[in-house]
Design a protein around this motif. Structure first.
Motif, PDB file in Angstrom:
ATOM      1  N   VAL A  53       0.843  -1.190   0.000  1.00 16.43           N
ATOM      2  CA  VAL A  53       0.000   0.000   0.000  1.00 16.43           C
ATOM      3  C   VAL A  53       0.882   1.245   0.000  1.00 16.43           C
ATOM      4  CG1 VAL A  53      -1.949   1.152   1.077  1.00 16.43           C
ATOM      5  CG2 VAL A  53      -1.670  -1.324   1.348  1.00 16.43           C
ATOM      6  N   MET A  54       0.918   1.922  -1.133  1.00 14.99           N
ATOM      7  CA  MET A  54       1.659   3.167  -1.284  1.00 14.99           C
ATOM      8  C   MET A  54       0.763   4.342  -0.871  1.00 14.99           C
ATOM      9  SD  MET A  54       4.567   2.074  -2.494  1.00 14.99           S
ATOM     10  CE  MET A  54       5.272   3.683  -2.892  1.00 14.99           C
ATOM     11  N   PRO A  55       1.329   5.535  -0.695  1.00 16.55           N
ATOM     12  CA  PRO A  55       0.506   6.702  -0.376  1.00 16.55           C
ATOM     13  C   PRO A  55      -0.585   6.933  -1.416  1.00 16.55           C
ATOM     14  CG  PRO A  55       2.796   7.198   0.067  1.00 16.55           C
ATOM     15  CD  PRO A  55       2.777   5.856  -0.606  1.00 16.55           C
ATOM     16  N   GLY A  56      -1.772   7.254  -0.940  1.00 18.87           N
ATOM     17  CA  GLY A  56      -2.895   7.467  -1.836  1.00 18.87           C
ATOM     18  C   GLY A  56      -4.033   8.165  -1.121  1.00 18.87           C
ATOM     19  N   GLY A  57      -5.179   8.218  -1.783  1.00 16.10           N
ATOM     20  CA  GLY A  57      -6.330   8.921  -1.252  1.00 16.10           C
ATOM     21  C   GLY A  57      -7.419   7.996  -0.764  1.00 16.10           C
ATOM     22  N   PHE A  58      -8.673   8.410  -0.958  1.00 18.69           N
ATOM     23  CA  PHE A  58      -9.806   7.637  -0.451  1.00 18.69           C
ATOM     24  C   PHE A  58      -9.842   6.229  -1.041  1.00 18.69           C
ATOM     25  CE2 PHE A  58     -12.213  11.883   0.094  1.00 18.69           C
ATOM     26  CZ  PHE A  58     -11.717  12.038   1.377  1.00 18.69           C
ATOM     27  N   GLY A  59      -9.562   6.117  -2.334  1.00 19.07           N
ATOM     28  CA  GLY A  59      -9.602   4.799  -2.961  1.00 19.07           C
ATOM     29  C   GLY A  59      -8.579   3.852  -2.368  1.00 19.07           C
ATOM     30  N   THR A  60      -7.381   4.380  -2.101  1.00 17.99           N
ATOM     31  CA  THR A  60      -6.325   3.566  -1.499  1.00 17.99           C
ATOM     32  C   THR A  60      -6.720   3.129  -0.093  1.00 17.99           C
ATOM     33  OG1 THR A  60      -4.639   4.729  -2.792  1.00 17.99           O
ATOM     34  CG2 THR A  60      -3.884   3.517  -0.848  1.00 17.99           C
ATOM     35  N   LEU A  61      -7.303   4.052   0.684  1.00 16.65           N
ATOM     36  CA  LEU A  61      -7.756   3.694   2.030  1.00 16.65           C
ATOM     37  C   LEU A  61      -8.868   2.654   1.970  1.00 16.65           C
ATOM     38  CD1 LEU A  61      -7.846   7.193   3.783  1.00 16.65           C
ATOM     39  CD2 LEU A  61      -6.175   5.365   4.115  1.00 16.65           C
ATOM     40  N   ASP A  62      -9.741   2.791   0.999  1.00 15.43           N
ATOM     41  CA  ASP A  62     -10.820   1.816   0.818  1.00 15.43           C
ATOM     42  C   ASP A  62     -10.248   0.426   0.585  1.00 15.43           C
ATOM     43  OD1 ASP A  62     -13.444   0.815   0.350  1.00 15.43           O
ATOM     44  OD2 ASP A  62     -13.166   1.070  -1.797  1.00 15.43           O
ATOM     45  N   GLU A  63      -9.259   0.336  -0.289  1.00 13.19           N
ATOM     46  CA  GLU A  63      -8.639  -0.953  -0.595  1.00 13.19           C
ATOM     47  C   GLU A  63      -7.876  -1.505   0.599  1.00 13.19           C
ATOM     48  OE1 GLU A  63      -8.144   0.246  -5.312  1.00 13.19           O
ATOM     49  OE2 GLU A  63      -6.585   0.728  -3.859  1.00 13.19           O
ATOM     50  N   LEU A  64      -7.182  -0.621   1.312  1.00 13.64           N
ATOM     51  CA  LEU A  64      -6.442  -1.035   2.503  1.00 13.64           C
ATOM     52  C   LEU A  64      -7.382  -1.625   3.558  1.00 13.64           C
ATOM     53  CD1 LEU A  64      -4.098  -1.127   4.568  1.00 13.64           C
ATOM     54  CD2 LEU A  64      -4.530   1.313   5.011  1.00 13.64           C
ATOM     55  N   PHE A  65      -8.430  -0.898   3.893  1.00 11.70           N
ATOM     56  CA  PHE A  65      -9.324  -1.358   4.952  1.00 11.70           C
ATOM     57  C   PHE A  65     -10.187  -2.534   4.506  1.00 11.70           C
ATOM     58  CE2 PHE A  65      -8.336   2.846   6.786  1.00 11.70           C
ATOM     59  CZ  PHE A  65      -7.961   2.427   8.050  1.00 11.70           C
ATOM     60  N   GLU A  66     -10.444  -2.643   3.212  1.00  6.98           N
ATOM     61  CA  GLU A  66     -11.120  -3.843   2.710  1.00  6.98           C
ATOM     62  C   GLU A  66     -10.281  -5.076   3.008  1.00  6.98           C
ATOM     63  OE1 GLU A  66     -13.978  -6.049   0.109  1.00  6.98           O
ATOM     64  OE2 GLU A  66     -14.043  -4.117   1.149  1.00  6.98           O
ATOM     65  N   ALA A  67      -8.983  -5.005   2.665  1.00  3.25           N
ATOM     66  CA  ALA A  67      -8.090  -6.139   2.913  1.00  3.25           C
ATOM     67  C   ALA A  67      -7.984  -6.435   4.405  1.00  3.25           C
ATOM     68  CB  ALA A  67      -6.713  -5.861   2.322  1.00  3.25           C
ATOM     69  N   MET A  68      -7.829  -5.387   5.223  1.00  2.00           N
ATOM     70  CA  MET A  68      -7.694  -5.586   6.664  1.00  2.00           C
ATOM     71  C   MET A  68      -8.959  -6.199   7.263  1.00  2.00           C
ATOM     72  SD  MET A  68      -5.676  -2.123   7.837  1.00  2.00           S
ATOM     73  CE  MET A  68      -5.688  -2.611   9.571  1.00  2.00           C
ATOM     74  N   THR A  69     -10.123  -5.738   6.806  1.00  2.55           N
ATOM     75  CA  THR A  69     -11.385  -6.261   7.329  1.00  2.55           C
ATOM     76  C   THR A  69     -11.566  -7.727   6.981  1.00  2.55           C
ATOM     77  OG1 THR A  69     -12.425  -4.077   7.174  1.00  2.55           O
ATOM     78  CG2 THR A  69     -13.892  -5.988   7.289  1.00  2.55           C
ATOM     79  N   LEU A  70     -11.265  -8.080   5.750  1.00  6.00           N
ATOM     80  CA  LEU A  70     -11.437  -9.470   5.321  1.00  6.00           C
ATOM     81  C   LEU A  70     -10.477 -10.405   6.057  1.00  6.00           C
ATOM     82  CD1 LEU A  70     -11.962  -8.923   1.501  1.00  6.00           C
ATOM     83  CD2 LEU A  70     -13.682  -9.595   3.184  1.00  6.00           C
ATOM     84  N   ILE A  71      -9.269  -9.918   6.324  1.00  2.00           N
ATOM     85  CA  ILE A  71      -8.315 -10.732   7.082  1.00  2.00           C
ATOM     86  C   ILE A  71      -8.750 -10.828   8.543  1.00  2.00           C
ATOM     87  CG2 ILE A  71      -5.947 -10.850   7.949  1.00  2.00           C
ATOM     88  CD1 ILE A  71      -5.075  -9.568   5.280  1.00  2.00           C
ATOM     89  N   GLN A  72      -9.132  -9.679   9.122  1.00  2.11           N
ATOM     90  CA  GLN A  72      -9.553  -9.660  10.529  1.00  2.11           C
ATOM     91  C   GLN A  72     -10.743 -10.587  10.779  1.00  2.11           C
ATOM     92  OE1 GLN A  72     -12.125  -6.554  11.848  1.00  2.11           O
ATOM     93  NE2 GLN A  72     -10.813  -6.024  13.586  1.00  2.11           N
TER      94      GLN A  72
END
Length: 244
Positions: free
Chosen positions: A157-176
């Motif tokens: 996950v490189m620096p980014g905006g809302f879309g990047t955060l969306d993808e980051l938290f999607e992955a974290m939620t699915l793993i969690q």
């Protein structure tokens, strides 16, 4: 009735909001929703068909607005190149900026370069470094995100905006929630991400909305070598190596 016919100057956003409150008969609802169902199915089928045999890959997320002279662009390019040399393919959102850098690094090393492009009214267009048989265009963000997580063995996950955060938290939620395996998530750029991490620790954790163990889902690094090392170290624990 189309509200734009009553007022041609109504902005698109306002038009959509008003349409949500309009009464529709059952035939209109059934016809419109059925068409959406078929479009969603078509995107899933194309994604599954093209990505089913791509082998071990790592997704690289980041801003579409990052220019080639930005240091993060070069970092993403180097990470992708190193991933390919270590046996992984690279998946990006298929657009410009960090996505282009990721595909470029993979493409120039002769590795698998996948682009999952989303149709948007601005910013997004396919970059030139995607394998022609691994370029897919999506209308629906949620279908695209399924492809990211279904076919990735890790997330950079490189620096980014809302879309990047969306993808980051999607992955974290699915793993969690154990919907997918505990694949490594690597945040690149400690200066950029430190504020978010401080808030997660100082607010979310303090308010008991996450567990301390959840913080172990992510690693934060600053260099391409460190990023790829996290991926390699994770899989070395399972004696797994890329198979192409």
């Amino acid at each position: 009735m189309d509200v734009s016919l009553l007022n041609p100057a109504v902005p698109e956003d306002e038009k959509r909001i008003k349409e949500a409150f309009e009464d529709r008969n059952w035939n209109e609802i059934k016809s419109a929703d059925s068409w959406v169902v078929f479009k969603v199915m078509a995107e899933f089928v194309e994604g599954f068909d093209k990505l089913a045999k791509i082998g071990p890959c790592v997704s690289i997320f980041g801003s579409a607005r990052t220019l080639p002279d930005n240091p993060y662009y070069k970092t993403a390019e180097d990470i992708a190149a190193k991933l390919v040399r270590h046996g992984y393919g690279v998946i990006t959102g298929g657009g410009p900026g960090i996505m282009e850098a990721g595909n470029k690094g993979a493409f120039e090393q002769g590795g698998k370069s996948v682009g999952l492009n989303i149709k948007l009214p601005f910013e997004q267009h396919s970059n030139l470094y995607i394998d022609h048989d691994k370029s897919i265009n999506f209308d629906f963000f949620f279908v695209r995100k399924v492809m990211f997580v279904k076919y990735s063995q890790g997330f950079i996950v490189m620096p980014g905006g809302f879309g990047t955060l969306d993808e980051l938290f999607e992955a974290m939620t699915l793993i969690q929630t154990k919907k997918i395996g505990r694949f490594p998530i690597v945040l690149v750029g400690s200066t950029y991400w430190s504020g978010l991490l401080d808030w997660i620790k100082g607010t979310m954790l303090t308010e008991h909305n996450i567990n301390p163990e959840d913080l172990k889902l992510i690693s934060i690094v600053d260099t391409p070598d460190e990023a790829v090392k996290v991926i390699d170290t994770f899989y070395s624990k399972y004696l797994l190596k890329p198979n192409f």
